[in-house]
Design a protein around this motif. Structure first.
Motif, mmCIF file in Angstrom:
data_model
loop_
_atom_site.group_PDB
_atom_site.id
_atom_site.type_symbol
_atom_site.label_atom_id
_atom_site.label_comp_id
_atom_site.label_asym_id
_atom_site.label_seq_id
_atom_site.Cartn_x
_atom_site.Cartn_y
_atom_site.Cartn_z
ATOM 1 N N GLU A 1 0.815 -1.217 0.000
ATOM 2 C CA GLU A 1 0.000 0.000 0.000
ATOM 3 C C GLU A 1 0.847 1.264 0.000
ATOM 4 O O GLU A 1 0.523 2.246 -0.681
ATOM 5 C CB GLU A 1 -0.926 -0.020 1.212
ATOM 6 N N ASP B 1 -9.466 0.625 -3.875
ATOM 7 C CA ASP B 1 -8.979 -0.744 -3.931
ATOM 8 C C ASP B 1 -8.245 -1.003 -5.251
ATOM 9 O O ASP B 1 -8.796 -0.807 -6.330
ATOM 10 C CB ASP B 1 -10.157 -1.713 -3.785
ATOM 11 N N TYR B 2 -6.991 -1.456 -5.161
ATOM 12 C CA TYR B 2 -6.121 -1.645 -6.334
ATOM 13 C C TYR B 2 -6.745 -2.600 -7.347
ATOM 14 O O TYR B 2 -6.863 -2.279 -8.534
ATOM 15 C CB TYR B 2 -4.770 -2.166 -5.845
#
Length: 281
Positions: A41, A50-51
């Protein structure tokens, strides 16, 4: 100076639409698949949220809105730390498609090289030392001097996600001209931006408060955040950004306005999709 790369020379293939049920299933698999690489992160230097989820969301937009297919060769300008690349590893055909990612931030590129390319060799990444006052202030190449390190007509699809939001107007012109050059006839550019229409007011209730300080630059088509680094968030007049694309030779396929201005939308930033004509007069 980066070496010019000669990539695949095939003509743009016929594009068969991807089944939406399959696409939805694939996007959910990408979100749930904890074996896919995700950077720590603290290493993610652009964007929030959210990736995996945001990457999967953009894959859906690319396919549904711009007709991306698994055999398309893809250029990702401003690839950052691979948020767009990771979901594409699950979509692009490893035998028929290539992906190339460019970014001025070396740390992000190095993570992608370590974490993505060994498992997906058709995905390659390269640092371009472009000067940007926000992300790469010591860069050796001015934005107006940027040249993409690829031959004419190399790609079918170019993504510029959260790139125009950090560039001055004169550099947007350079980027669009270079993208036009490296696309094949029929190729598409998918560009996100903060587009200001005549009726838009960034300070109105309901708009993203982070952008409420956007102010128009007198005599210019751009908007900068009051009191911030000018490249922290850049907006453009609608007419300007459309004219930049059409002046480069593109035909606008679609415009879709995002939720940052407080309106109900399926996405946050504004989307512009444009196509390089198959026949150029």
């Amino acid at each position: 100076m980066s070496q010019v790369l000669a990539l695949s020379e095939h003509q743009s293939p016929a594009r068969d639409a991807v089944d939406d049920t399959y696409l939805e299933w694939l996007c959910q698999q990408i979100i749930a698949n904890h074996f896919l690489p995700v950077p720590p992160e603290e290493a993610v230097f652009v964007g929030d949220g959210d990736y995996r989820m945001i990457g999967a969301e953009f894959l859906g937009h690319f396919v549904r809105r711009a007709g991306l297919v698994p055999t398309d060769d893809v250029l990702d300008i401003g690839c950052g730390i691979g948020r767009i690349a990771v979901p594409l590893t699950q979509f692009l055909d490893p035998e028929k498609a290539i992906y190339r990612g460019l970014d001025p931030v070396a740390n992000g590129i190095e993570w992608c090289k370590r974490s993505i390319t060994p498992a997906y060799p058709n995905f390659r990444f390269e640092t371009q030392d472009i000067k940007n006052s926000l992300y790469n202030p010591e860069g050796s190449i001015g934005g107006r001097g940027m040249r993409l390190p690829f031959q004419d007509g190399t790609f079918d699809f170019t993504a510029m996600i959260s790139v125009a939001t950090h560039l001055p107007p004169e550099e947007i012109e350079t980027y669009c001209s270079e993208v036009f050059r490296v696309l094949r006839p029929g190729g598409r550019i998918f560009l996100t931006a903060f587009i200001l229409r005549e009726q838009d007011d960034p300070a109105k209730p309901g708009s993203d408060v982070r952008l409420s300080g956007l102010e128009k630059v007198e005599g210019q088509p751009c908007w900068y955040l009051r009191g911030e680094n000018p490249m922290a968030a850049v907006g453009f007049d609608e007419e300007f950004i459309v004219n930049v694309l059409t002046s480069a030779g593109f035909e606008i396929s679609s415009k879709s306005f995002g939720g940052w201005r407080g309106e109900t939308a399926e996405h946050y930033q504004d989307f512009l999709i444009a196509e390089k004509p198959r026949r150029i007069a």
